[in-house]
Design a protein around this motif. Structure first.
Motif, PDB file in Angstrom:
ATOM      1  N   GLY A  36       0.846  -1.188   0.000  1.00  0.00           N
ATOM      2  CA  GLY A  36       0.000   0.000   0.000  1.00  0.00           C
ATOM      3  C   GLY A  36       0.878   1.234   0.000  1.00  0.00           C
ATOM      4  N   THR A  37       0.516   2.243  -0.755  1.00  0.00           N
ATOM      5  CA  THR A  37       1.373   3.426  -0.868  1.00  0.00           C
ATOM      6  C   THR A  37       0.636   4.704  -0.482  1.00  0.00           C
ATOM      7  OG1 THR A  37       0.810   3.717  -3.212  1.00  0.00           O
ATOM      8  CG2 THR A  37       2.743   2.376  -2.697  1.00  0.00           C
ATOM      9  N   PHE A  38       1.386   5.630   0.074  1.00  0.00           N
ATOM     10  CA  PHE A  38       0.959   7.003   0.307  1.00  0.00           C
ATOM     11  C   PHE A  38       1.956   7.868  -0.480  1.00  0.00           C
ATOM     12  CE2 PHE A  38      -0.680   4.657   3.879  1.00  0.00           C
ATOM     13  CZ  PHE A  38      -1.933   5.227   4.122  1.00  0.00           C
ATOM     14  N   GLU A  39       1.642   8.084  -1.742  1.00  0.00           N
ATOM     15  CA  GLU A  39       2.616   8.708  -2.638  1.00  0.00           C
ATOM     16  C   GLU A  39       3.023  10.101  -2.183  1.00  0.00           C
ATOM     17  OE1 GLU A  39       2.064   8.388  -6.835  1.00  0.00           O
ATOM     18  OE2 GLU A  39       0.860   6.572  -6.648  1.00  0.00           O
ATOM     19  N   ALA A  40       2.054  10.908  -1.752  1.00  0.00           N
ATOM     20  CA  ALA A  40       2.370  12.276  -1.345  1.00  0.00           C
ATOM     21  C   ALA A  40       3.289  12.312  -0.130  1.00  0.00           C
ATOM     22  CB  ALA A  40       1.084  13.047  -1.057  1.00  0.00           C
ATOM     23  N   LEU A  41       3.246  11.243   0.682  1.00  0.00           N
ATOM     24  CA  LEU A  41       4.061  11.182   1.895  1.00  0.00           C
ATOM     25  C   LEU A  41       5.346  10.384   1.698  1.00  0.00           C
ATOM     26  CD1 LEU A  41       1.273  10.569   4.563  1.00  0.00           C
ATOM     27  CD2 LEU A  41       2.173  12.741   3.707  1.00  0.00           C
ATOM     28  N   VAL A  67      -6.602  14.675   5.937  1.00  0.00           N
ATOM     29  CA  VAL A  67      -5.290  15.074   5.425  1.00  0.00           C
ATOM     30  C   VAL A  67      -4.307  14.947   6.576  1.00  0.00           C
ATOM     31  CG1 VAL A  67      -3.913  16.915   4.415  1.00  0.00           C
ATOM     32  CG2 VAL A  67      -6.315  16.675   3.759  1.00  0.00           C
ATOM     33  N   PHE A  68      -3.160  14.322   6.324  1.00  0.00           N
ATOM     34  CA  PHE A  68      -2.203  14.163   7.406  1.00  0.00           C
ATOM     35  C   PHE A  68      -0.786  14.278   6.872  1.00  0.00           C
ATOM     36  CE2 PHE A  68      -4.133  10.114   6.185  1.00  0.00           C
ATOM     37  CZ  PHE A  68      -3.060   9.428   5.644  1.00  0.00           C
ATOM     38  N   THR A  69       0.132  14.609   7.776  1.00  0.00           N
ATOM     39  CA  THR A  69       1.547  14.685   7.441  1.00  0.00           C
ATOM     40  C   THR A  69       2.188  13.317   7.643  1.00  0.00           C
ATOM     41  OG1 THR A  69       2.257  15.236   9.685  1.00  0.00           O
ATOM     42  CG2 THR A  69       1.582  17.078   8.253  1.00  0.00           C
ATOM     43  N   GLN A  70       3.413  13.173   7.163  1.00  0.00           N
ATOM     44  CA  GLN A  70       4.129  11.916   7.363  1.00  0.00           C
ATOM     45  C   GLN A  70       4.315  11.636   8.852  1.00  0.00           C
ATOM     46  OE1 GLN A  70       8.560  11.132   6.841  1.00  0.00           O
ATOM     47  NE2 GLN A  70       7.783  10.444   4.860  1.00  0.00           N
ATOM     48  N   PHE A 109      10.120   4.451   3.726  1.00  0.00           N
ATOM     49  CA  PHE A 109       9.733   5.841   3.507  1.00  0.00           C
ATOM     50  C   PHE A 109      10.960   6.735   3.426  1.00  0.00           C
ATOM     51  CE2 PHE A 109       9.815   4.944   8.025  1.00  0.00           C
ATOM     52  CZ  PHE A 109      10.331   6.072   8.649  1.00  0.00           C
ATOM     53  N   TRP A 110      10.733   7.903   2.842  1.00  0.00           N
ATOM     54  CA  TRP A 110      11.757   8.938   2.844  1.00  0.00           C
ATOM     55  C   TRP A 110      11.437   9.856   4.013  1.00  0.00           C
ATOM     56  CZ3 TRP A 110      16.273   9.449   0.286  1.00  0.00           C
ATOM     57  CH2 TRP A 110      16.969  10.661   0.476  1.00  0.00           C
ATOM     58  N   ASP A 111      12.293   9.834   5.037  1.00  0.00           N
ATOM     59  CA  ASP A 111      12.041  10.605   6.250  1.00  0.00           C
ATOM     60  C   ASP A 111      12.170  12.100   5.960  1.00  0.00           C
ATOM     61  OD1 ASP A 111      12.397  11.961   8.804  1.00  0.00           O
ATOM     62  OD2 ASP A 111      12.625   9.957   9.660  1.00  0.00           O
ATOM     63  N   GLU A 112      11.047  12.793   6.032  1.00  0.00           N
ATOM     64  CA  GLU A 112      11.039  14.220   5.716  1.00  0.00           C
ATOM     65  C   GLU A 112      11.778  15.045   6.758  1.00  0.00           C
ATOM     66  OE1 GLU A 112       6.866  14.952   5.402  1.00  0.00           O
ATOM     67  OE2 GLU A 112       6.752  14.268   3.316  1.00  0.00           O
ATOM     68  N   ALA A 113      11.798  14.558   8.000  1.00  0.00           N
ATOM     69  CA  ALA A 113      12.466  15.309   9.059  1.00  0.00           C
ATOM     70  C   ALA A 113      13.980  15.220   8.960  1.00  0.00           C
ATOM     71  CB  ALA A 113      11.993  14.813  10.424  1.00  0.00           C
ATOM     72  N   GLN A 198      14.165  10.799  -2.440  1.00  0.00           N
ATOM     73  CA  GLN A 198      13.789  12.179  -2.126  1.00  0.00           C
ATOM     74  C   GLN A 198      12.828  12.736  -3.164  1.00  0.00           C
ATOM     75  OE1 GLN A 198      17.144  14.813  -1.941  1.00  0.00           O
ATOM     76  NE2 GLN A 198      16.079  16.331  -0.693  1.00  0.00           N
ATOM     77  N   ASP A 199      12.894  12.205  -4.383  1.00  0.00           N
ATOM     78  CA  ASP A 199      12.054  12.721  -5.464  1.00  0.00           C
ATOM     79  C   ASP A 199      10.662  12.110  -5.506  1.00  0.00           C
ATOM     80  OD1 ASP A 199      14.128  14.364  -6.380  1.00  0.00           O
ATOM     81  OD2 ASP A 199      14.995  12.720  -7.542  1.00  0.00           O
TER      82      ASP A 199
END
Length: 218
Positions: A36-41, A67-70, A109-113, A198-199
């Motif tokens: 399962g994917t959350f592409e925006a996150l 709507v939620f953040t990573q 996941f790509w850790d945004e923090a 990252q992309d």
């Protein structure tokens, strides 16, 4: 039983599974995504256990947030998995005493923090393959091949992720460790790979075994 290959490099996190859904007699019931994917996150999930629990976990997350953040998603996963486990037990209570309702949820996941790729896992019960990991607690890890394979057979010089994970999937299909899980387990259908950088996120099929619905895996 879903095969899992989770590996990360400095530039990407990779998560691969097979696509065969099997009956308890070992015959193929159907084929379908186990990722399962959350592409925006820039986040992907895969589950080892009942395939329906991945959908139940996704439902629980979407019920919690519009709507939620990573970061919010990662914090919510333990409760979402706990709720998915409860709903799964309601659907198949006859399996409650067998352990068939237990699962491992794998994340890439790509850790945004921290601006880097990460892998993590969370379980509904103690698991022998993850010693010391408490249930319903998210743990980061450096990767896992489940079922395990003889890593000396993997071409360590392979730089193409598609070819590397196709090879790993074929080795997992031959793994003797599936005998530990029973006749309703095996690797089949195709191998799907999600690559997260990252992309963004890319999901693709990297190998097809040519299996047929209604037949047992070879």
């Amino acid at each position: 039983m879903t095969s899992i290959a989770a590996i990360k490099s400095p530039e990407a996190a990779f998560l691969a599974t097979d696509t065969a859904h099997l009956k308890h007699n070992g015959k193929v019931h159907s084929f379908g995504h186990k990722i399962g994917t959350f592409e925006a996150l820039k986040l992907a999930l895969a589950i080892q256990g009942s395939s329906g629990m991945l959908q139940l976990c996704h439902q629980a997350l979407c019920e919690r947030f519009i709507v939620f953040t990573q970061a919010e998603l990662l914090r919510a996963i333990p409760d979402a998995l706990r709720e998915a486990r409860r709903r799964q037990a309601d659907i198949v209570p006859q399996q409650e005493a067998t352990g068939h309702n237990e699962a491992i949820l794998w994340l890439a996941f790509w850790d945004e923090a921290f601006n880097c790729p990460k892998l993590a896992s969370i379980t509904t019960a103690p698991m022998a393959c993850l010693p010391g990991q408490e249930p319903f607690t998210l743990y980061e890890n450096d990767g896992m091949l489940s079922p395990a394979v003889d890593e000396s057979l993997i071409d360590q010089t392979q730089t193409d992720p598609d070819k590397l994970f196709a090879q790993i999937g074929q080795l997992q299909r031959q793994s003797p460790h599936f005998a530990d899980f029973g006749i309703g387990c095996g690797v089949g259908g195709s191998i799907e790979l999600v690559q997260i950088t990252q992309d963004g996120l890319i999901l693709e099929t990297v190998h097809d075994f040519g299996d047929k619905v209604g037949r047992k895996l070879p």
